[in-house]
Write an enzyme that holds these catalytic residues in place. Sequence first.
Site: not given
Length: 473
Positions: A29, A32, A34, A147
């Site tokens: 999930a 943005s 799943p 990230d």
Amino acid sequence: MLKYSGEPDIKPHSIHNEYDIRWSHKLGAGVSGPVRLCIHRETGQEFALKILLDKEKSRKEVSLHWRCSGSNFIVRIVDVYANSVKLPNESIPKARLLVVMEIMKGGELFEYITRNQRFTEREASNLTYQIARAIKHCHSFNIAHRDLKPENLLLAESTSDPERVQLKLGDFGFAKVDNGDLRTPQFTPYYVAPQVLEAQRRQREQRQSGRVPPGSPYHYDKSCDMWSLGVIIYIMLCGYPPFYSEIPHKPLSQNMTTKIMAGQYEFPPSEWSAISQEAKNLIKALLHVDPAERMSIEELLEHKWLQTSLVSDVVLPSPQIMLSSGLEETKMAHSSIVSAMRRKESGFQLKPMTAASNNLLNKRKVQLPELKNDMQKTVKPVVAIQTDGGEVGAHLQQLIDLCMMPPPTPSPEQTVLIDAPYMTLVRNTLEACYNKPFYPSLLKALEQESWNGSHFTRKVDWHRLGDNVKNVL
Ligand code: 3AM
């Protein structure tokens, strides 16, 4: 690889010509939406499908991910379609990008580590080498991932054989070409680099004063990926992060910020005495506050500790520590921060650490006896409560109002209600009530409705929540 030079060929024809989408088979999930299973019709091969709304930001994400896809250390994009798609439970179709990626069947990095009975320093070195190759690939295109965290590091296959582990970097949702002008603070607190915090401080100052602070614009760049990697290596080796907030519900306390900015962290002997000096030196070189002095990706790949065969096979404490300090809790905290980051540059919250037995929390308690006393105070049974009538009262009133006039229910497809300003209201209420004796009961009422520290993960029974909040008072 030639295929991945230039921009992706975004196909306008229907994805169904080539792939079958298994709508109900969700591999994960994401913020943005799943990630689903899809099957190549001709070969029967399985792939992962990410579906994004066709917006400029998504096109940029896909373009950067595509450019980095020609490496064995990056989750590869195979095909991209621009189709009008009606998701199950939607009434009208929307313009979407359908990103077909290689499927990663082995789960996330920290899950692998906790599954491992015997996780050694040598294995941590091997995993670090693979992450370093992924970063090297991105940086060689001048792309900063921004990230880098364990949830974005996925294993190709489910295996317990360290020799066969293939780790790959995915999710380019925050990636950016580094032209020396990365100024938007995008980060997850545990992994945030000092120069990102400095950029944020300057932005805040500018917003408040309306003046451009001297020395601006402040730049940070690809070296923040190196900092994040330093944090990941630290956690892999000992099981807890080098910097953490001493205040349970605050992801980035003042104290934590000060420590990050000063590069102040320790190698507590209880976990670190058996770990090699090379590993510690490497972490020190990566967690250098000054980006100019921080180790580059090229230097890292040359480092002795990355020559895996030379690294000691001492067994690490990290799997046990990660397991007992609540891996799920940490993961959930990170995903809630990521969703908050998408919503608002500076809006982020960690899930409040509950008073459950938790190693990280116990560590905080030991270091901060006054916090321990505070927590003991807050769990006393509550009989009659006086709010202070001011800020706290106003927040609670708004929360009760929200329960009486709840927001529209999200579609089942959108399982979490992350974008609504209502969630900010709930978070602010919790924050305002943190020191109040009824805080644990309020938190419990929210958690009963699937509150995870950032948003509700299931449909909320607003009526019941309203009643419970009133009962708390
Ligand atoms: O929701 P969780 O954390 O279980 O592992 C990824 C994450 O799962 C999974 O989708 C979620 C959002 O990123 N995921 C992402 N890319 C994937 C891929 N290529 C993937 N799972 C399998 N293959």
